[in-house]
Scaffold this motif. Structure first.
Motif, short mmCIF file in Angstrom:
data_model
loop_
_atom_site.label_atom_id
_atom_site.label_comp_id
_atom_site.label_asym_id
_atom_site.label_seq_id
_atom_site.Cartn_x
_atom_site.Cartn_y
_atom_site.Cartn_z
N VAL A 122 1.11 -1.22 -0.11
CA VAL A 122 -0.04 0.03 -0.17
C VAL A 122 0.96 1.63 -0.17
CG1 VAL A 122 -2.41 -0.71 1.47
CG2 VAL A 122 -0.31 -0.26 2.52
N GLY A 123 0.07 2.28 -0.35
CA GLY A 123 1.36 4.07 -0.52
C GLY A 123 0.27 4.47 -1.64
N PHE A 165 -6.11 -2.17 -6.33
CA PHE A 165 -7.41 -2.68 -5.38
C PHE A 165 -8.55 -2.14 -5.10
CE2 PHE A 165 -9.31 -5.12 -1.74
CZ PHE A 165 -9.76 -6.06 -2.68
N GLN A 166 -7.80 -1.04 -4.74
CA GLN A 166 -8.93 0.00 -4.22
C GLN A 166 -10.00 0.14 -4.96
OE1 GLN A 166 -5.77 1.15 -5.88
NE2 GLN A 166 -6.61 2.13 -7.00
N PHE A 167 -9.87 -0.13 -6.33
CA PHE A 167 -11.28 0.41 -6.81
C PHE A 167 -12.69 -0.68 -6.88
CE2 PHE A 167 -7.90 2.79 -10.57
CZ PHE A 167 -8.71 4.27 -9.87
N PHE A 168 -12.08 -2.05 -6.42
CA PHE A 168 -13.01 -2.72 -6.26
C PHE A 168 -14.27 -2.45 -5.37
CE2 PHE A 168 -9.56 -5.68 -8.48
CZ PHE A 168 -10.69 -5.91 -9.22
N GLU A 169 -15.38 -2.84 -5.74
CA GLU A 169 -16.52 -2.36 -5.25
C GLU A 169 -16.41 -3.41 -3.50
OE1 GLU A 169 -21.60 -3.08 -4.73
OE2 GLU A 169 -20.05 -2.98 -7.01
N TYR A 170 -16.11 -2.51 -2.81
CA TYR A 170 -17.09 -3.11 -1.36
C TYR A 170 -17.60 -4.10 -1.78
CZ TYR A 170 -17.61 -4.75 3.93
OH TYR A 170 -18.08 -5.31 4.90
N THR A 171 -17.38 -5.51 -0.96
CA THR A 171 -19.16 -6.26 -0.84
C THR A 171 -18.13 -7.05 0.77
OG1 THR A 171 -19.07 -7.24 -2.85
CG2 THR A 171 -20.52 -5.45 -2.51
N ASP A 208 -7.44 7.60 -0.54
CA ASP A 208 -7.59 8.47 -2.08
C ASP A 208 -7.44 9.93 -2.01
OD1 ASP A 208 -9.55 10.17 -0.09
OD2 ASP A 208 -11.67 8.95 -0.99
N PHE A 209 -7.85 10.84 -3.06
CA PHE A 209 -7.58 11.62 -3.29
C PHE A 209 -7.91 13.22 -2.65
CE2 PHE A 209 -10.42 15.24 -4.47
CZ PHE A 209 -11.47 14.66 -4.90
N ARG A 210 -9.06 12.88 -1.58
CA ARG A 210 -9.17 13.42 -0.52
C ARG A 210 -8.31 13.25 0.42
NH1 ARG A 210 -15.60 11.41 -2.20
NH2 ARG A 210 -15.91 12.88 -3.92
N GLY A 211 -7.90 12.26 0.79
CA GLY A 211 -7.00 11.96 2.05
C GLY A 211 -7.36 10.68 2.80
N TRP A 216 -9.98 4.07 1.16
CA TRP A 216 -11.06 3.24 0.58
C TRP A 216 -11.54 2.04 1.12
CZ3 TRP A 216 -11.44 4.63 -4.83
CH2 TRP A 216 -10.61 6.21 -4.86
N GLU A 217 -12.91 1.98 1.08
CA GLU A 217 -13.24 0.86 1.92
C GLU A 217 -12.67 -0.67 1.57
OE1 GLU A 217 -17.70 1.09 2.18
OE2 GLU A 217 -17.44 0.25 4.04
N VAL A 218 -12.89 -1.08 0.34
CA VAL A 218 -12.56 -2.10 0.07
C VAL A 218 -11.02 -2.39 0.91
CG1 VAL A 218 -11.36 -1.68 -1.84
CG2 VAL A 218 -12.22 -3.96 -1.48
N VAL A 219 -10.23 -1.76 1.67
CA VAL A 219 -8.84 -2.11 1.36
C VAL A 219 -8.87 -1.51 3.08
CG1 VAL A 219 -6.43 -0.65 1.36
CG2 VAL A 219 -7.95 -0.46 -0.39
N LYS A 220 -9.06 -0.64 2.99
CA LYS A 220 -9.86 -0.85 5.08
C LYS A 220 -10.05 -2.08 5.49
CE LYS A 220 -13.13 1.75 6.46
NZ LYS A 220 -13.69 3.35 6.61
N GLU A 221 -10.63 -2.96 4.60
CA GLU A 221 -11.62 -4.49 5.14
C GLU A 221 -10.80 -5.16 4.56
OE1 GLU A 221 -14.43 -4.49 6.67
OE2 GLU A 221 -15.13 -2.36 7.57
#
Ligand code: ADP
Ligand code: MG
Length: 200
Positions: A9-10, A88-94, A118-121, A124-129
């Motif tokens: 990650v980074g 992987f951040q682009f995958f939809e979290y489910t 993301d650009f807002r700082g 990404w939910e899927v990364v967090k999960e």
């Protein structure tokens, strides 16, 4: 053959794709079968290849960025020893997407590269999960390319991704996913990561 989950990650330009390709090549050279997956969201450079900012490349299987996209190629993924997934951040979290990755990493070595924020700082939910399940997490940083009014470069380690629209920091309300390269993104340290609030 080892199984399990490794994460890289980074921010953008930190070398995630370079590192993913390096590890996959190492396993391929050692005689393991390797497959690389990428979401169809990211069509920078080439559709069926993963290409780093330095031009390293490897053939990739393009899938829809959701559970069903991975499920469709499930058989093929299980036929390989090592499965790499870029962006992987682009995958939809489910929950079924996370379960798919965990089941796969019980039997295969899965190596995932993803943006931290993301650009807002914001994460990404899927990364967090998925992150807490990894046996190994490699956190990479780029170099902050902020230049001040006196034309001095920052040069600190960069953990954030700055989005630029016409050369200016993109506002908070800009869409979350906007695929781009050097023309619209820069690596920045915390201090120089700027997200103008549209409502302020
Ligand atoms: P990522 O997948 O994390 O976006 P890549 O592996 O595709 O990164 O590319 C990393 C490369 O980007 C570096 O090796 C370097 O040549 C280049 N690069 C461009 N801008 C920067 C920067 N600000 N800091 C570090 N590397 C950068
Ligand atoms: Mg990359």
């Amino acid at each position: 053959m080892a199984s399990g989950l490794r994460m890289i990650v980074g921010p953008m330009f930190s070398g995630k794709t370079t590192e993913l390709l390096r590890v996959l090549r190492k396993y391929a050279i050692a005689g393991y079968s390797v497959v690389l997956v990428k979401p169809s969201t990211d069509a920078r450079y080439a559709v069926n290849k993963v290409v780093s900012h330095d031009g390293l490349e490897m053939d990739a299987l393009v899938v829809e960025p959701r559970f069903t996209g991975l499920a469709k190629v499930s058989k093929l993924l299980y036929e390989h020893n090592v499965v790499g997934i870029d962006e992987f951040q682009f995958f939809e979290y489910t929950p079924d997407l996370i379960k798919f990755i965990l089941d796969l990493s019980n039997e295969r070595l899965v190596i995932i590269a993803a943006l931290n924020l993301d650009f807002r700082g914001e994460p990404w939910e899927v990364v967090k999960e998925i992150l807490p399940y990894a046996e190994d997490v490699k956190v990479l940083r780029a170099v902050c390319t902020y230049i001040d009014e006196q034309r001095r470069k920052c040069g600190r380690p960069a953990s954030r991704t700055q989005r630029l629209l016409d050369g200016r920091p993109a506002p908070y309300g800009s869409p979350r996913v906007m695929v781009g390269g050097r023309e619209s993104y820069e690596a920045r340290c915390r201090k120089h990561h700027i997200v103008p609030r549209d409502w302020e």
